[in-house]
Each structure stands twice: as structure tokens, then as C-alpha cells.
Design an enzyme around this catalytic site. Structure first.
Site, short mmCIF file in Angstrom:
data_model
loop_
_atom_site.label_atom_id
_atom_site.label_comp_id
_atom_site.label_asym_id
_atom_site.label_seq_id
_atom_site.Cartn_x
_atom_site.Cartn_y
_atom_site.Cartn_z
N GLU A 135 -17.35 40.03 -52.94
CA GLU A 135 -18.33 40.55 -53.90
C GLU A 135 -17.92 41.93 -54.42
O GLU A 135 -18.06 42.23 -55.60
CB GLU A 135 -19.71 40.66 -53.26
CG GLU A 135 -20.30 39.35 -52.78
CD GLU A 135 -19.95 39.04 -51.32
OE1 GLU A 135 -18.81 39.30 -50.89
OE2 GLU A 135 -20.84 38.53 -50.63
N CYS A 177 -22.22 44.92 -49.24
CA CYS A 177 -22.08 44.37 -50.60
C CYS A 177 -23.40 44.43 -51.36
O CYS A 177 -23.41 44.66 -52.57
CB CYS A 177 -21.56 42.94 -50.54
SG CYS A 177 -19.80 42.88 -50.11
N CYS A 217 -23.02 40.48 -47.42
CA CYS A 217 -23.29 41.40 -46.31
C CYS A 217 -24.08 42.61 -46.83
O CYS A 217 -24.19 42.82 -48.04
CB CYS A 217 -21.99 41.83 -45.65
SG CYS A 217 -21.03 43.02 -46.62
N GLU A 254 -8.22 40.60 -46.56
CA GLU A 254 -8.26 41.15 -45.21
C GLU A 254 -7.05 42.02 -44.91
O GLU A 254 -6.08 42.05 -45.68
CB GLU A 254 -8.39 40.00 -44.20
CG GLU A 254 -9.70 39.26 -44.38
CD GLU A 254 -9.97 38.19 -43.34
OE1 GLU A 254 -9.03 37.81 -42.60
OE2 GLU A 254 -11.13 37.73 -43.27
N ASN A 277 -12.07 37.68 -50.86
CA ASN A 277 -11.90 38.65 -49.78
C ASN A 277 -10.42 38.90 -49.53
O ASN A 277 -9.58 38.01 -49.70
CB ASN A 277 -12.65 38.26 -48.51
CG ASN A 277 -12.35 36.86 -48.00
OD1 ASN A 277 -11.95 35.98 -48.76
ND2 ASN A 277 -12.54 36.65 -46.71
#
Ligand code: THU
Length: 141
Positions: A68, A102, A99, A57, A55
Site C-alpha cells: 500500500e 499503512c 496494517c 522485503e 511489498n
């Protein structure tokens, strides 16, 4: 949850546990100063190549990228159009299922992709189709 292990693992001399280990490695590359929740994803291509993601951010929170989608985008760049499996791991012992965004993103390339998750220290394999029933498809004539 799928317990039958797909044939491609043997073909590539690779196990679901190996892919999960790689996801843990990729989670160490995460840029997650806001949530402090590092996620890694390891995607297995049809060629038996492992492609990673983490990830990323942003101060503008909504711009943050999930591991992902980073892995899948990385795989597309390498010519992958039908990934076989993706393992997802986080820096926390918490269960880390993909999520909704994804799931939709991955389903574009393989609605039946095997999704490997760590559940209470045990590896579980879900077929994406079971995690995203009635996925959106652009059915236009
Ligand atoms: N995150 C992922 O990387 N994958 C998911 O499927 C869910 C959440 C990230 C986004 C954000 O950087 C952090 O986890 C906390 O939500």
C-alpha cells in the site's frame, strides 16, 4: 463496510472488481522471499489512473515495505495528492486488511479513501476513516 458504490467508478468506466484484479496482478511482482506472503495494491487516482504497488522485503526485516505504501508513494510521484480508492490483494486466500502503518500513511492523503478488500471471495469496501478512528494529525499553530 460500505455497500453504496461511489459515483467515480461509472465516471472512469471502471469497477471495484477491475481494481481488485489489478491488485492481484501487482501481487505477482512482490519481492517477498522471507514471508512468502505476496501483496499487491492498486490505487485509483482522481484522474482515473491506476497506480500499483507490491511489498518489497529486506534481509533486515524491519526495512520491508508494504504494498500500500509503495503504491501511494508511486502515486505521489505521478502528482496524485488525493487518491480515491485502493484495492489490496494477497497471494493467499487470506483476508488482507492494511496494517496500521499503512492506514496512517494513506490517511495523510485521503482519510476517506475507499479500501477494497476481498473477504471470503466477496469484495468489501471500507472507508479508511472507519478502519482508523482518531488518526494522528499534526495540528500545530
Ligand atoms: N504487508 C503488506 O504489504 N501490506 C500490509 O498491509 C500488511 C503486510 C506485507 C509486509 C510483508 O512483506 C508481508 O506482507 C508479511 O507481513
Amino acid at each position: 463496510m460500505i455497500f453504496a458504490v461511489a459515483e467515480y467508478w461509472d465516471r472512469f468506466g471502471f469497477s471495484p472488481e477491475n481494481l481488485m484484479e489489478r491488485a492481484h496482478e501487482y501481487s505477482k511482482q512482490a519481492y517477498a522471499p522471507y514471508s512468502k506472503f505476496s501483496v499487491g495494491a492498486a490505487l485509483l487516482t482522481e484522474e482515473g489512473e491506476v497506480v500499483g504497488g507490491c511489498n518489497v522485503e529486506n534481509a533486515s526485516y524491519g526495512m520491508s515495505l508494504c504494498a500500500e505504501r509503495v503504491a501511494m508513494s508511486n502515486a505521489v510521484l505521478r502528482g496524485c495528492r488525493r487518491p480515491l480508492a485502493i484495492a489490496v490483494a494477497s497471494s493467499h486466500p487470506a483476508f488482507c486488511p492494511p496494517c496500521g502503518a499503512c492506514r496512517q500513511f494513506l490517511s495523510e492523503f485521503n482519510p476517506d479513501i475507499d479500501v477494497l478488500l476481498s473477504v471470503d471471495g466477496q469484495l468489501a469496501i471500507y472507508r479508511l476513516d472507519s478502519l482508523l478512528p482518531l488518526r494522528f494529525k499534526l495540528d500545530i499553530a
